[in-house]
Design a protein around this motif. Structure first.
Motif, short mmCIF file in Angstrom:
data_model
loop_
_atom_site.label_atom_id
_atom_site.label_comp_id
_atom_site.label_asym_id
_atom_site.label_seq_id
_atom_site.Cartn_x
_atom_site.Cartn_y
_atom_site.Cartn_z
N LEU A 4 0.83 -1.20 0.00
CA LEU A 4 0.00 0.00 0.00
C LEU A 4 0.87 1.26 0.00
N LEU A 7 2.10 1.69 -3.44
CA LEU A 7 0.98 2.21 -4.24
C LEU A 7 0.79 3.70 -3.99
N GLU A 8 0.88 4.09 -2.73
CA GLU A 8 0.74 5.50 -2.38
C GLU A 8 1.80 6.33 -3.08
N LEU A 11 1.00 6.61 -6.80
CA LEU A 11 -0.07 7.59 -7.07
C LEU A 11 0.45 9.02 -6.90
N SER A 12 1.29 9.22 -5.92
CA SER A 12 1.89 10.56 -5.73
C SER A 12 2.75 10.92 -6.93
N THR A 306 -7.85 2.13 -14.51
CA THR A 306 -8.79 3.27 -14.47
C THR A 306 -9.33 3.57 -15.86
N THR B 2 -4.15 13.97 3.39
CA THR B 2 -3.42 13.36 4.51
C THR B 2 -2.53 12.25 3.98
N ALA B 3 -1.57 11.86 4.79
CA ALA B 3 -0.66 10.79 4.38
C ALA B 3 -1.46 9.52 4.11
N MET B 4 -1.03 8.80 3.08
CA MET B 4 -1.69 7.53 2.74
C MET B 4 -3.15 7.70 2.31
N ALA B 5 -3.57 8.90 1.90
CA ALA B 5 -4.97 9.07 1.49
C ALA B 5 -5.18 8.76 0.02
N LYS B 6 -4.11 8.96 -0.77
CA LYS B 6 -4.31 8.81 -2.23
C LYS B 6 -4.69 7.38 -2.56
N HIS B 7 -4.06 6.43 -1.92
CA HIS B 7 -4.37 5.05 -2.28
C HIS B 7 -5.80 4.69 -1.88
N PHE B 10 -7.96 6.12 -4.61
CA PHE B 10 -7.83 5.31 -5.83
C PHE B 10 -8.58 4.00 -5.68
#
Lengths: 385, 117
Positions: A4, A7-8, A11-12, A306, B2-7, B10
């Motif tokens: 995760l 993945l984060e 996405l960033s 997506t 916030t941290a770890m929010a993007k995943h 998605f």
């Protein structure tokens, strides 16, 4: 948890170049929507044609003269009835009429006096009396007529013949009846000026469906100047017409696939200097090669999944909610009367799966593979470059 | 964000899209079942009663209106070396299976079968 976090980060990384990546997602989704629209439309039409035309005659016998379709003597019917396995043999009278008023072609078909006279998809009734007709919705719209009104057609003698409209087919049967004008057979024979004792073709009833091919061969031996057409061949014709590999639809499909290939090839030909430097920095701070490749994998999956889902949903909406309005002009050609597509959502999951394999997998591969070389190279060398 | 929010965003969006697609597929199956029970028999009855052999799609020419009944020369009949000039002719291809079936009948086979794909 580690996945995760990767993945984060992926996405960033995508969000940092959001305009470029959103453009890629948009083009990718549009390509999927085009491919998906063609697949959904052709499959749905093929299934509908198969289901509806299973009501067509078992065998249609035409006469061929000088390579052209000619009128067939009705006398042939007596000999055809003697073939074992053949039931009713019905002469069919039908033809085309060019309506100069609307610039459209109508199909005129004659029916006999047998029941049923009313049909579920018919408002009113079929013609039973002289000079009566039932028309398709397209004809009614083109000529601004309805039940209780009149329809005037110009005969071959340049004389206007007036028919009373007693029935109009409902929109649900447009795909079959949109351009039809149904008349009683004697009225149609007189309108066309057909010679006595001749029909356009003969419709044969064959009791055992497994014997149709044998009966057709016997018809051909009995009357070598005829051309028997089995119902299976009618269905086969539409299977070929609506297959995505045939005709203009293949051209559209191939164009969309080529557009997608260009997109994937552009991705596969190499990564930018920024991306290379980013990989070098990640390696320098302790990321392993597998971590870097997993990062690229997630980037590819995020974009392609997506785009694939959005494109497929758009294709569904386009075909089944909006009646394939963007594809219809391509298919319509010069037809003046053309039915609106009100398709039932028949979906072939195998085709969707194949499309996913042909698009998602290559795109993810084209994202991961170019990064592999930078991922295995010494970070100092990558950063210096 | 916030941290770890993007995943989370998605994954939520992806699950929503998958859910929507699954819903559309389920709705499609229901509609197909309903069509098979009601609409298809009604259309088939029209085809049967009127003796129809083709769909009323391309009305611009004889061989596009009734592709299953047309002979193989109609598209090119206007004059020698004439090409098929109707746009729908690009969509309506001649069925190779029909031609092969007719050839078999002409050759006099006892039980002619349409050629396989």
């Amino acid at each position: 948890m580690r996945r995760l976090k990767i993945l984060e980060y992926a996405l960033s990384s995508l969000w940092r170049r959001r305009f470029k990546n959103l453009s890629v997602v948009t083009v990718y989704a549009f390509t999927i929507a085009a491919l998906g629209s063609i697949l959904l439309l052709t499959h749905s039409l093929r299934v509908e044609a198969n289901q509806i035309l299973s009501g067509a005659p078992d065998l249609v016998v035409q006469r061929v003269l000088a390579g052209r379709h000619d009128l067939i003597p009705v006398d042939y019917a007596a000999a055809l009835r003697e073939i074992p396995g053949v039931g009713a043999v019905s002469p069919r009278i039908w033809g085309y009429h060019y309506d100069a008023m609307t610039g459209s072609n109508f199909t005129l078909i004659g029916i006999d006096d047998r029941a049923p006279y009313e049909l579920e998809l018919l408002d009113g009734a079929l013609p039973t009396g002289p000079m009566e007709c039932a028309v398709g919705a397209g004809v009614a719209r083109a000529r601004s007529t309805r039940v209780g009104h009149e329809l005037t057609l110009i005969s071959g003698d340049n004389v206007g013949v007036v028919f009373n409209v007693v029935g109009v087919f409902r929109a649900g049967s447009d795909i079959l009846t949109n351009d039809l004008v149904v008349l009683r057979t004697p009225d149609l024979v007189e309108f066309f000026g057909l010679p006595e004792g001749r029909a356009v073709d003969l419709a044969l009833e064959v009791h055992n469906p497994n014997e149709v091919q044998t009966v057709a061969a016997k018809v051909k031996r009995l009357f070598p100047d005829t051309r028997p057409i089995a119902r299976s061949e009618i269905l086969r014709t539409y299977d070929a017409v609506f297959h995505w590999r045939s005709g203009m639809l293949l051209t559209l499909f191939a164009s969309a696939l080529v557009a997608f290939s260009i997109l994937a090839w552009d991705k596969a030909t190499g990564i930018s200097a920024d991306e290379r430097r980013e990989i070098g920095i990640l390696k320098a701070i302790g990321w392993g090669t597998a971590d870097v490749l997993e990062l690229k994998l997630w980037e590819g999956i995020a974009v392609s999944v997506t785009a694939f889902l959005v494109g497929l949903i758009a294709a569904w909406a386009h075909v089944f909610l909006f009646g394939a309005t963007l594809l219809a002009p391509v298919i319509k050609g010069w037809s003046v009367i053309f039915p609106e597509f009100r398709l039932t959502p028949y979906v072939d999951l195998y085709q969707i799966f194949v499309m996913a394999c042909l698009t998602v997998v290559p795109y993810v591969a084209s994202t991961v593979v170019p990064s592999w070389k930078a991922a295995i190279t010494d970070p100092e060398e990558v950063i210096r470059k | 964000m916030t941290a770890m929010a993007k995943h989370r965003v998605f994954l939520t969006l992806t699950l929503l899209e998958i859910g929507l697609l699954a819903g559309l597929l389920a709705q499609g199956r229901t509609a197909a079942r309903r069509a098979s029970a009601v609409e298809v028999p009604a259309r088939r009855a029209v085809a049967q009663r009127l003796g129809l052999t083709d769909l009323a799609l391309w009305t611009e020419a004889r061989y596009t209106r009734h592709p299953s009944q047309a002979d193989l020369f109609s598209a090119f009949q206007d004059f020698p070396s004439s090409l098929d000039h109707f746009p729908a002719g690009s969509v309506v291809v001649a069925s190779g299976g029909l031609e092969a079936f007719q050839n078999r009948l002409t050759a006099g086979e006892g039980s002619a079968r349409p050629c396989a794909d």
